[in-house]
Scaffold this motif. Structure first.
Motif, PDB file in Angstrom:
ATOM      1  N   PRO A  95       0.720  -1.213   0.018  1.00  0.00           N
ATOM      2  CA  PRO A  95       0.081   0.216   0.053  1.00  0.00           C
ATOM      3  C   PRO A  95       0.909   1.428  -0.102  1.00  0.00           C
ATOM      4  O   PRO A  95       0.352   2.193  -0.679  1.00  0.00           O
ATOM      5  CB  PRO A  95      -0.959  -0.262   1.305  1.00  0.00           C
ATOM      6  CG  PRO A  95      -0.946  -1.537   1.551  1.00  0.00           C
ATOM      7  CD  PRO A  95       0.353  -2.010   1.007  1.00  0.00           C
ATOM      8  N   LEU A  98       2.536   1.739  -3.426  1.00  0.00           N
ATOM      9  CA  LEU A  98       1.295   2.300  -4.382  1.00  0.00           C
ATOM     10  C   LEU A  98       1.080   3.898  -4.278  1.00  0.00           C
ATOM     11  O   LEU A  98       0.954   4.440  -5.334  1.00  0.00           O
ATOM     12  CB  LEU A  98       0.248   1.410  -4.031  1.00  0.00           C
ATOM     13  CG  LEU A  98       0.006  -0.065  -4.935  1.00  0.00           C
ATOM     14  CD1 LEU A  98      -1.499  -0.469  -4.284  1.00  0.00           C
ATOM     15  CD2 LEU A  98       0.116   0.223  -6.399  1.00  0.00           C
ATOM     16  N   LYS A 103       3.021   4.962 -10.048  1.00  0.00           N
ATOM     17  CA  LYS A 103       2.051   5.946 -10.207  1.00  0.00           C
ATOM     18  C   LYS A 103       1.126   5.525 -11.553  1.00  0.00           C
ATOM     19  O   LYS A 103       0.487   6.147 -11.940  1.00  0.00           O
ATOM     20  CB  LYS A 103       2.627   7.094 -10.705  1.00  0.00           C
ATOM     21  CG  LYS A 103       3.675   7.753  -9.548  1.00  0.00           C
ATOM     22  CD  LYS A 103       2.775   8.429  -8.417  1.00  0.00           C
ATOM     23  CE  LYS A 103       3.689   8.963  -7.151  1.00  0.00           C
ATOM     24  NZ  LYS A 103       2.694   9.495  -6.063  1.00  0.00           N
ATOM     25  N   VAL A 105      -1.659   3.908 -13.276  1.00  0.00           N
ATOM     26  CA  VAL A 105      -3.033   3.373 -12.956  1.00  0.00           C
ATOM     27  C   VAL A 105      -3.765   2.935 -14.297  1.00  0.00           C
ATOM     28  O   VAL A 105      -3.742   3.378 -15.034  1.00  0.00           O
ATOM     29  CB  VAL A 105      -3.547   4.104 -11.971  1.00  0.00           C
ATOM     30  CG1 VAL A 105      -5.103   3.946 -11.765  1.00  0.00           C
ATOM     31  CG2 VAL A 105      -2.948   4.899 -10.865  1.00  0.00           C
ATOM     32  N   ASP A 107      -6.672   2.567 -16.550  1.00  0.00           N
ATOM     33  CA  ASP A 107      -7.768   3.447 -16.838  1.00  0.00           C
ATOM     34  C   ASP A 107      -8.989   2.783 -16.371  1.00  0.00           C
ATOM     35  O   ASP A 107      -9.992   3.712 -15.967  1.00  0.00           O
ATOM     36  CB  ASP A 107      -8.004   3.586 -18.543  1.00  0.00           C
ATOM     37  CG  ASP A 107      -7.030   4.320 -19.060  1.00  0.00           C
ATOM     38  OD1 ASP A 107      -6.103   5.024 -18.206  1.00  0.00           O
ATOM     39  OD2 ASP A 107      -6.654   4.224 -20.254  1.00  0.00           O
ATOM     40  N   GLY A 109     -10.337   0.801 -13.432  1.00  0.00           N
ATOM     41  CA  GLY A 109     -10.098  -0.183 -11.997  1.00  0.00           C
ATOM     42  C   GLY A 109      -9.302   0.858 -11.215  1.00  0.00           C
ATOM     43  O   GLY A 109      -8.964   1.996 -11.396  1.00  0.00           O
ATOM     44  N   GLU A 110      -9.037   0.088 -10.069  1.00  0.00           N
ATOM     45  CA  GLU A 110      -8.299   0.677  -9.080  1.00  0.00           C
ATOM     46  C   GLU A 110      -6.767   0.613  -9.081  1.00  0.00           C
ATOM     47  O   GLU A 110      -6.313  -0.294  -9.859  1.00  0.00           O
ATOM     48  CB  GLU A 110      -8.694   0.627  -7.566  1.00  0.00           C
ATOM     49  CG  GLU A 110     -10.272   0.828  -7.392  1.00  0.00           C
ATOM     50  CD  GLU A 110     -10.746   0.358  -6.134  1.00  0.00           C
ATOM     51  OE1 GLU A 110      -9.854  -0.325  -5.260  1.00  0.00           O
ATOM     52  OE2 GLU A 110     -11.878   0.628  -5.895  1.00  0.00           O
ATOM     53  N   ARG A 111      -6.052   1.570  -8.356  1.00  0.00           N
ATOM     54  CA  ARG A 111      -4.486   1.351  -8.183  1.00  0.00           C
ATOM     55  C   ARG A 111      -4.202  -0.064  -7.728  1.00  0.00           C
ATOM     56  O   ARG A 111      -5.175  -0.539  -6.782  1.00  0.00           O
ATOM     57  CB  ARG A 111      -3.814   2.265  -7.431  1.00  0.00           C
ATOM     58  CG  ARG A 111      -3.180   3.333  -8.050  1.00  0.00           C
ATOM     59  CD  ARG A 111      -2.544   4.353  -6.750  1.00  0.00           C
ATOM     60  NE  ARG A 111      -1.947   5.281  -7.452  1.00  0.00           N
ATOM     61  CZ  ARG A 111      -1.610   6.367  -6.861  1.00  0.00           C
ATOM     62  NH1 ARG A 111      -1.848   6.480  -5.433  1.00  0.00           N
ATOM     63  NH2 ARG A 111      -1.134   7.383  -7.349  1.00  0.00           N
ATOM     64  N   ARG A 112      -3.452  -0.867  -8.195  1.00  0.00           N
ATOM     65  CA  ARG A 112      -2.884  -2.030  -7.921  1.00  0.00           C
ATOM     66  C   ARG A 112      -1.655  -2.275  -7.886  1.00  0.00           C
ATOM     67  O   ARG A 112      -0.859  -1.771  -8.794  1.00  0.00           O
ATOM     68  CB  ARG A 112      -3.944  -3.384  -8.172  1.00  0.00           C
ATOM     69  CG  ARG A 112      -3.653  -3.488  -9.553  1.00  0.00           C
ATOM     70  CD  ARG A 112      -4.732  -4.556 -10.021  1.00  0.00           C
ATOM     71  NE  ARG A 112      -4.559  -5.038 -11.510  1.00  0.00           N
ATOM     72  CZ  ARG A 112      -5.299  -4.548 -12.510  1.00  0.00           C
ATOM     73  NH1 ARG A 112      -6.293  -3.737 -12.114  1.00  0.00           N
ATOM     74  NH2 ARG A 112      -5.305  -5.027 -13.767  1.00  0.00           N
ATOM     75  N   ASP A 252      -0.415  12.428  -7.344  1.00  0.00           N
ATOM     76  CA  ASP A 252      -1.276  13.245  -6.306  1.00  0.00           C
ATOM     77  C   ASP A 252      -0.486  14.510  -5.791  1.00  0.00           C
ATOM     78  O   ASP A 252       0.536  14.147  -5.164  1.00  0.00           O
ATOM     79  CB  ASP A 252      -1.683  12.278  -5.152  1.00  0.00           C
ATOM     80  CG  ASP A 252      -2.687  11.161  -5.446  1.00  0.00           C
ATOM     81  OD1 ASP A 252      -3.613  11.531  -6.055  1.00  0.00           O
ATOM     82  OD2 ASP A 252      -2.234  10.070  -5.265  1.00  0.00           O
TER      83      ASP A 252
END
Length: 254
Positions: A95, A98, A103, A105, A107, A109-112, A252
């Motif tokens: 976590p 991530l 960085k 990601v 398009d 779905g979530e970050r994994r 971010d």
């Protein structure tokens, strides 16, 4: 239990003040003391730090000054605050990586955390780019790791990592884990604290395209990252060629 003498200069301001000393606020001096202890391995990743009161008494400053130093370290992801439990040395778990370091990601779905497959590991003389990034001299050697990374069934990243061979003896002798930063910290006591990246749009050469399963000339995002440890030493250069047809780079800004 290891005991430490106060490490702030004798001319430090009285407890309860944040006077400028040597052009640095007192809490920054305290932060320097705590970071140096992390570098020296006084506290290991995941280990709880002494309480703010204990640190304040030991270093010879106010508890508020210690709190301000720890707050800044938490903002830099060096320590983790846990409500009702205390402050802990940050670990390079998935976590955290991530959030702080990975960085790319999907398009949809979530970050994994990406899966990885190592292609090869070689020990060789550092080239000019590696020397510049890692502060090495001609003739110094690096361990160079190439791997393919995927966020689903298809590969999206061709990655080449270069680390000074002198810092990571034996790294090539066993399996290379997906989470290398955790390995650096756990086996070698080297914590990656910061990274600087340069991004550029490129067209894939034939050999690169073949490994990623796309046509030569396919557009890709080239990420050239230099990672530094707690004491500011450059410990890894990572060159990533990323396919972005179904993924994007997300940063971010805070």
């Amino acid at each position: 239990m290891t005991s430490h003498k106060p490490e702030i200069a004798a001319s430090a301001a009285p407890a309860g003040t944040d006077e400028m000393l040597g052009f640095r606020p007192l809490y920054r001096q305290v932060k320097g003391v705590l970071v140096r202890r992390l570098v020296e391995g006084v506290w290991s990743p995941g280990e709880a730090l002494p309480s703010e009161g204990q640190l304040a008494a030991e270093i010879g400053v106010s508890q508020g000054t210690v709190r301000k130093a720890l707050d800044e370290m938490a903002a830099e992801h060096l320590v983790v605050r846990r409500q009702g439990r205390g402050t802990f040395v940050a670990e390079h778990d998935e976590p955290r990586i991530l959030f702080q370091f990975f960085k790319l990601v999907p398009d949809a779905g979530e970050r994994r955390f990406p899966d990885s497959r190592v292609l090869d590991i070689t020990e060789t003389a550092a080239d000019a780019d590696e020397q510049a990034a890692l502060g090495l001299s001609p003739g110094d050697t690096v361990l160079r790791i190439r791997r393919i990374r995927a966020l689903g069934p298809a590969p999206v990243i061709l990655e080449t990592l270069s680390v000074p061979a002198a810092l990571f003896p034996g790294l090539s002798d066993g399996p290379v884990p997906n989470n290398l930063y955790a390995l650096y910290a756990g086996r070698y006591g080297i914590t990656v604290a910061n990274a600087r990246e340069r991004l550029k749009a490129v067209a894939l050469a034939a050999a690169e395209a073949r490994l990623l399963g796309v046509a030569p000339g396919t557009p890709a995002l080239r990420i050239d990252r230099t990672a530094t440890s707690l004491d500011g030493t450059a410990v890894e250069r990572r060159l990533s060629l990323c396919l972005t047809e179904e993924a994007h780079y997300l940063s971010d800004l805070r």
